[in-house]
Design a protein around this motif. Sequence first.
Motif, PDB file in Angstrom:
ATOM      1  N   GLN A  51       0.869  -1.177   0.000  1.00 24.43           N
ATOM      2  CA  GLN A  51       0.000   0.000   0.000  1.00 24.43           C
ATOM      3  C   GLN A  51       0.916   1.240   0.000  1.00 24.43           C
ATOM      4  N   HIS A  52       1.099   1.805  -1.169  1.00 26.48           N
ATOM      5  CA  HIS A  52       2.071   2.889  -1.322  1.00 26.48           C
ATOM      6  C   HIS A  52       1.839   4.022  -0.341  1.00 26.48           C
ATOM      7  N   GLU A  53       0.569   4.301  -0.057  1.00 26.65           N
ATOM      8  CA  GLU A  53       0.272   5.410   0.854  1.00 26.65           C
ATOM      9  C   GLU A  53       0.800   5.144   2.258  1.00 26.65           C
ATOM     10  N   ARG A  54       0.889   3.877   2.653  1.00 26.34           N
ATOM     11  CA  ARG A  54       1.448   3.558   3.971  1.00 26.34           C
ATOM     12  C   ARG A  54       2.952   3.822   3.997  1.00 26.34           C
ATOM     13  N   GLY A  88       5.964   1.096  -3.763  1.00 22.81           N
ATOM     14  CA  GLY A  88       4.881   0.148  -3.549  1.00 22.81           C
ATOM     15  C   GLY A  88       5.268  -1.288  -3.832  1.00 22.81           C
TER      16      GLY A  88
END
Length: 442
Positions: A51-54, A88
Amino acid sequence: MAYRDRLQQRLEETGRPLRVGLVGAGQMGTGLAAQLLRMPGITLSAVFDVQHERAVEALTQAGVDPQDAADAESGAAIIEGGGSVALGGLDLLDRLPLDVVVEATGVPEVAVQVAVRALAGGIDVATLTVEADVTVGRYLAELARQSGAIYSVCRGDEPVETKILVDYARDLNFEVICAGKGKNNPLDPLANPDTLAERAVTKQMNPKMLTSFVDGSKAMIEMASLANTTGLGVSTTGMHGPPSTVPTLHQTFALKEDGGVLDRPGVVDYCTGPVAPGVFVVIRTEDPYVHHEMSYLQMGEGPYFALYRPYHLASIEAPLTVYEMVLDRRASLVTEHWNAEVGAQAKRDLKVGDTIDGIGGYTVRGLIEDAEEFAGQGHVPLGVLAGARLVRDVPVGQTLSYDDVELVEDSLVVRMRRIQEQMDAADAETPKLVDLRTSLPG
């Protein structure tokens, strides 16, 4: 000289900070990142998460401005310029100028992919996924030897902290009777994410993670790791797990003839009660004067005594392994023996066609066994079962064998386990690190 001072000295000598990559930006990874960056001479150069946002959030929370990299060249340029990248996928991992990669996903398949990629790039690997080490630790140690880099299980969790007590006891020439941990939750072998849903909300935990604690899987995995690094044996299938307190540890884990639960010395086990979150080693001495000195020092009446550490700090202590690897060129914990295995016991009646959902799920729980007995029974390791399909009915309470399941044979952890099981054969040819790396995408 303390690690803090040595890291500062390294920074002054090399002119650049230690570059660390982190794979897995969940609770453990984010906690490690926050603690790691409190030390001088260290930078978090890359965070990888599906999850790239994490990955972005982990860097941001650590006070680092995340950047994106389109390819290895741009990623390397960012890192060498003092920046940090959020990614990611793992494709670029072994092509970035990193000194150490810390793996914190908790997923055995991902953990071994990270290890193979990093070691192939000559990058040291520190893992928090002890489940992978219990499954293919011998082969991972061999791959590290081939690469010249270091592979290690991280400080902070019970296996390493208990190992330190075992080493201490042996260095003082005490007989190690038992080494183990306190278990926070009473054992419920049939627990699943649904039965623990409310408790998980209260504890702000992932229900699957809590399930792996309550059903005993985590304790089995951790104590198997301890056995395989220290050479201690398995007390009994599943271990005894009696209730105890800190003042009574030396009585609980004495031999049966002396009023304890053990039928032999030199084993791993765990207990419930107010010993958690600590770890312990029960020792014995027959020397009259040493016995007298230990009693004088208020360690008990003997001949059994308990050495106890009242805490383990999980991801907060994990950076110690990074420092140890880089500055001392040694691992905190690596598999040196193969005394214990963790199999899978059915939590319910399993039917042909059912799919195993992995550790902390609805279908199976981990169960520690003596390694020779495990192999003799044809049992299948818990760590290779995620996604496996049942080809035979298995009743609740039965331990699964290879004949009961169809594994996901193209997964890396399954392939590595197959290789490891052949390593001791006289005519075995252990596949090289480069061959494994070539088989991965990217």
